[in-house]
Enzyme design. Structure first.
Site, PDB file in Angstrom:
ATOM      1  N   ARG A  75      28.784   2.141   3.784  1.00  0.00           N
ATOM      2  CA  ARG A  75      27.844   3.161   2.976  1.00  0.00           C
ATOM      3  C   ARG A  75      27.792   4.158   3.672  1.00  0.00           C
ATOM      4  O   ARG A  75      28.066   4.534   5.063  1.00  0.00           O
ATOM      5  CB  ARG A  75      26.529   2.265   2.954  1.00  0.00           C
ATOM      6  CG  ARG A  75      25.806   1.992   4.222  1.00  0.00           C
ATOM      7  CD  ARG A  75      24.560   1.747   4.076  1.00  0.00           C
ATOM      8  NE  ARG A  75      23.880   1.430   5.366  1.00  0.00           N
ATOM      9  CZ  ARG A  75      23.532   2.107   6.653  1.00  0.00           C
ATOM     10  NH1 ARG A  75      23.625   3.513   6.262  1.00  0.00           N
ATOM     11  NH2 ARG A  75      23.088   1.784   7.821  1.00  0.00           N
ATOM     12  N   GLY A  76      27.221   5.342   3.254  1.00  0.00           N
ATOM     13  CA  GLY A  76      26.731   6.431   3.622  1.00  0.00           C
ATOM     14  C   GLY A  76      25.559   6.293   4.619  1.00  0.00           C
ATOM     15  O   GLY A  76      24.826   5.441   4.415  1.00  0.00           O
ATOM     16  N   GLY A  77      25.266   7.436   5.416  1.00  0.00           N
ATOM     17  CA  GLY A  77      24.118   7.415   6.247  1.00  0.00           C
ATOM     18  C   GLY A  77      24.387   7.083   7.935  1.00  0.00           C
ATOM     19  O   GLY A  77      25.658   6.914   8.183  1.00  0.00           O
ATOM     20  N   THR A  80      20.368   1.604  10.437  1.00  0.00           N
ATOM     21  CA  THR A  80      18.947   1.281  10.016  1.00  0.00           C
ATOM     22  C   THR A  80      18.618  -0.472  10.446  1.00  0.00           C
ATOM     23  O   THR A  80      19.743  -0.843  10.873  1.00  0.00           O
ATOM     24  CB  THR A  80      18.681   1.395   8.588  1.00  0.00           C
ATOM     25  OG1 THR A  80      17.573   1.313   8.139  1.00  0.00           O
ATOM     26  CG2 THR A  80      19.690   0.666   7.685  1.00  0.00           C
ATOM     27  N   HIS A  82      17.734  -4.213   9.075  1.00  0.00           N
ATOM     28  CA  HIS A  82      17.395  -4.893   8.051  1.00  0.00           C
ATOM     29  C   HIS A  82      16.988  -6.498   8.402  1.00  0.00           C
ATOM     30  O   HIS A  82      17.422  -6.831   9.486  1.00  0.00           O
ATOM     31  CB  HIS A  82      18.607  -5.495   6.821  1.00  0.00           C
ATOM     32  CG  HIS A  82      19.278  -4.198   6.259  1.00  0.00           C
ATOM     33  ND1 HIS A  82      18.590  -3.204   5.719  1.00  0.00           N
ATOM     34  CD2 HIS A  82      20.407  -3.670   6.028  1.00  0.00           C
ATOM     35  CE1 HIS A  82      19.421  -2.361   5.031  1.00  0.00           C
ATOM     36  NE2 HIS A  82      20.451  -2.501   5.507  1.00  0.00           N
ATOM     37  N   GLY A 157      21.433   3.816   1.000  1.00  0.00           N
ATOM     38  CA  GLY A 157      22.893   4.130   1.633  1.00  0.00           C
ATOM     39  C   GLY A 157      23.796   3.809   0.481  1.00  0.00           C
ATOM     40  O   GLY A 157      23.758   2.444   0.122  1.00  0.00           O
ATOM     41  N   CYS A 186      18.112   5.854  10.111  1.00  0.00           N
ATOM     42  CA  CYS A 186      18.595   6.688   9.567  1.00  0.00           C
ATOM     43  C   CYS A 186      18.755   8.110  10.222  1.00  0.00           C
ATOM     44  O   CYS A 186      18.677   9.298   9.507  1.00  0.00           O
ATOM     45  CB  CYS A 186      17.987   7.102   8.145  1.00  0.00           C
ATOM     46  SG  CYS A 186      17.701   5.530   7.361  1.00  0.00           S
TER      47      CYS A 186
END
Length: 228
Positions: A75-77, A80, A82, A157, A186
């Site tokens: 994904r982009g970004g 992070t 979870h 993302g 992020c």
């Protein structure tokens, strides 16, 4: 972002328990390939993960002493967290039929979360320079130059393959916020910008309640959903 005309309802699937990250990525890829081939409907998977970190394509200088596994993500970004108490919304939508506009799709995801938060009397906002959904925190100390304090409540993302979207949104319902302190979530390091959740804001909300609100607002923005 408007609903695609003449397409079957989007499949809406709530995955029980904690879904391993590798399993989620594999399921997304398989579904996206089937959507591109015209053999499956668009889908939204709602999941919880066990505690873990993911690093997007912009992530660099990753910490090496994290308490939970770190996964490289397509994904982009940036990086992070979870974990339990966070609702992950993986959206596999055909942007060829909607609007092949990545920025427009991200804005639609932000709109979706903002509308969902309104169900719980929380005002989410977008920021042009910062992807995701933010909440003003006048109760917290401002920045060094008087910048108003804000906390992120939802991270976004995405990845697009053949204009089929993968990944999506992470909405903080009741995760352990201390786990975000191990990273620069992020890429955000400014002292007046933090992370919050519905519980941190005083909203005692269940994942089921959040799911109902997500589905309701999804249908308004993206089109009707259908149970798996």
């Amino acid at each position: 972002m408007l609903p695609a005309s003449g397409t079957p309802p989007v499949e809406w699937r709530v995955v029980p328990g904690f879904m391993p990250y590798e399993a989620a990525v594999a399921a997304m890829r398989t579904r996206a390939e089937a959507i591109a081939a015209g053999t499956a409907r668009e889908a939204v998977f709602l999941v919880e993960h066990p505690p873990l970190y993911t690093a997007g394509t912009s992530a660099d200088d990753l910490p090496g002493d994290l308490p939970f596994p770190l996964y490289r993500s397509g994904r982009g970004g940036q990086i992070t967290y979870h974990g339990p108490g966070q609702r992950i919304c993986y959206a596999m939508l055909d942007l060829n039929r909607r609007a092949p506009d990545l920025r427009g799709f991200v804005a639609a995801l932000e709109t979706w979360i903002i509308a969902t938060l309104a169900h719980f009397d929380v005002r989410g906002e977008r920021r042009e320079e910062r992807v995701g959904v933010w909440v003003a925190r006048p109760d917290k100390r401002p920045g060094p130059n008087g910048e108003p304090a804000e906390d992120k409540i939802a991270a976004i993302g995405v990845r697009v393959r053949r204009w089929i979207s993968l990944h999506g949104v992470a909405l903080n319902v009741d995760p352990e916020l201390a786990h975000f302190a191990k990273i620069a979530p992020c890429g955000v390091t400014a002292p007046h910008l933090g992370t919050t959740s519905l519980r941190d804001l005083g909203r005692e909300v269940t994942l089921r309640q959040v799911d109902l609100a997500l589905r309701s607002e999804f249908e308004t923005i993206f089109g009707a959903a259908q149970e798996a």
